[in-house]
Enzyme design. Structure first.
Site, PDB file in Angstrom:
ATOM      1  N   ASP A  79      87.122  25.191  42.764  1.00  0.00           N
ATOM      2  CA  ASP A  79      87.730  26.342  43.430  1.00  0.00           C
ATOM      3  C   ASP A  79      88.689  27.099  42.512  1.00  0.00           C
ATOM      4  OD1 ASP A  79      86.498  25.921  45.975  1.00  0.00           O
ATOM      5  OD2 ASP A  79      87.873  24.264  46.304  1.00  0.00           O
TER       6      ASP A  79
ATOM      7  N   HIS B 203      91.536  16.710  43.058  1.00  0.00           N
ATOM      8  CA  HIS B 203      90.305  16.486  43.813  1.00  0.00           C
ATOM      9  C   HIS B 203      90.333  15.073  44.370  1.00  0.00           C
ATOM     10  CE1 HIS B 203      85.961  15.946  44.590  1.00  0.00           C
ATOM     11  NE2 HIS B 203      85.978  17.243  44.783  1.00  0.00           N
TER      12      HIS B 203
END
Length: 456
Positions: A393, A334
């Site tokens: 996700d 991320h």
């Protein structure tokens, strides 16, 4: 309550009363200009991006700066000053649905009391009705293969049904925001069943939202021909909406919304632009890429519980020999989070019980193994030690699969949640921004003398 919801004037007065309590931080930008630590156009001290403005809507934290050095930390996601984990723990402890409360918090800046929450929840249901013939003209007569495409077009079409679409008062933008939060699930559900009917030969069932049900309950009811769902399914979907509702001003779709809003345009144009941004596979569509790669791993790893075998296949993916040959393990890493993504932690914990019930615990544990081995394989291949965690996700697509939700709806569900954050940021930008966004690019061109056409 019923009288209020059946009286448009009473509803407008309720919104007006809420707007009177809405604490507009008019000095926000002035504070930013006088604060020596906040300078437009310079990279943040924490390395999270280039400073474009400031916000009091949300914040994303993945590391702290100690003596000028970045130090990894457990991820934190903050909505209007409140930790996401605290908000989730509180409403789940009381057995409530959390999305209406979070929507209220993001839009109005404060947590509602019990009466306001009840009235706001009822108001959201009252605003679910689409304009007359909207479903017939915009959705049935113009089906789309892609639900996000249909959502963006529908948002723009709502402009034509708004008596004051361009007015930028607090009350008008708040009314538009509440209507969009209420209508997004209906538009998405109708677009989905119409898509299934026209392109996949399914029977056509159009269900209206039911009074008294939450947004999550009504959405499951609208997309299923038999209207059936369990409370456990509804509460898990509600949790997904809460986790996706806001993610700071720097994510691509929210930045897009704020950038477009800085021009002074209408709400529908700004939100449609955000929908277009979220549609991209590097943003809202990332969970589908995760699930596609996960299916490949499942097919090629014989023993899901053999960590060495899983690690070997991840090595092939990172080396570009397997997967889509991009060398990426989708769902890992991320831009801000380091040790953990708080949304992942929350979803993974909540999904375990349903995974056991649905016979999908082995899949959940395989995903956890992928999460565990990827950082060390990455270091082995690149020679670089990188602290990385699974982002939201990685698990959200698996959660939707547990809920028997089609991949066609993964990104639209993201939009149903994120519309709250978009609207909150839009209002903040319009009311406190003051300047049009004008990003700079480094030019890589050199002067060239013009050559007459006859000499080329």
């Amino acid at each position: 309550m019923a009288d209020l919801m059946n009286d448009p004037k009473a509803m407008d007065e309720f919104i007006q009363s809420l707007c009177a309590d809405y604490r507009i931080h008019t000095s926000l930008m002035e504070e930013a200009r006088t604060n020596s630590n906040i300078k437009r156009g310079l990279r943040n001290d924490d390395g999270t991006g280039v400073m474009i403005g400031c916000t009091k809507v949300g914040n994303v934290l993945g590391y702290r700066v100690v003596d000028g050095e970045r130090e990894p930390m457990e991820g934190r996601l903050i909505y209007r000053g409140y930790e996401l984990s605290d908000l989730v723990a509180a409403y789940r402890r009381e057995g409530r649905f959390g999305f209406p409360e979070v929507a209220y918090l993001l839009l109005f800046g404060e947590l509602p009391n019990a009466e306001h929450l009840e009235m706001f929840t009822a108001l959201l249901h009252a605003k679910t009705d689409l304009p007359v013939n909207f479903t017939e003209d915009m959705i049935l007569k113009n089906p789309s293969h892609d639900i996000m495409n249909k959502l963006g077009r529908s948002v723009l079409a709502l402009y034509s049904n708004d008596p004051t679409p361009d007015e930028l008062s607090v009350q008008n933008m708040m009314r538009q925001s509440i209507e969009l939060v209420a209508r997004f699930p209906v538009i998405v559900a109708h677009a989905y069943v119409v898509k299934r009917h026209y392109f996949e030969n399914d029977s056509l069932y159009l269900h209206r939202p039911e009074p008294g049900l939450s947004i999550a309950e009504n959405f499951l009811r609208m997309i299923r021909p038999d209207k059936q769902f369990t409370q456990e399914e509804a509460h898990l979907l509600d949790l997904c909406l809460v986790c996706h509702a806001e993610h700071g001003g720097g994510n691509n779709s929210t930045f897009t919304c704020r950038s477009v809003s800085s021009t002074g345009t209408d709400t529908y144009s700004a939100i449609a632009a955000a929908v277009g941004s979220l549609r991209g596979p590097k943003h809202g569509g990332a969970n589908r890429a995760v699930l596609n790669q996960f299916e490949e791993i499942k097919a090629h790893v014989r023993d899901w519980k053999d960590e060495d075998e899983v690690q070997n296949y991840i090595r092939r993916i990172l080396s570009g020999e397997a997967g889509d040959h991009s060398g990426l393990v989708y769902g890992m890493g991320h831009a801000v989070y380091t040790l953990s993504d708080p949304r992942t932690v929350i979803l993974k914990s909540a999904a375990r019980k349903l995974a056991q019930q649905r016979g999908m615990l082995d899949e959940l544990e395989l995903m956890e193994t992928i999460e565990r081995v990827t950082p060390r394989v990455f270091e082995e291949i690149t020679g670089k030690r990188k602290i990385m965690c699974a982002n939201v996700d990685m698990y959200s697509g698996l959660v939707y699969r547990m809920l028997n939700i089609s991949p066609d709806l993964f990104t639209p569900l993201f939009a149903i949640a994120r519309i709250t954050g978009w609207c909150a940021h839009r209002m903040e930008e319009v009311l406190t921004g003051g300047r049009i966004y004008r990003p700079a690019y480094k030019p890589l061109i050199r002067h060239r003398d013009y050559i007459p056409l006859s000499e080329r």
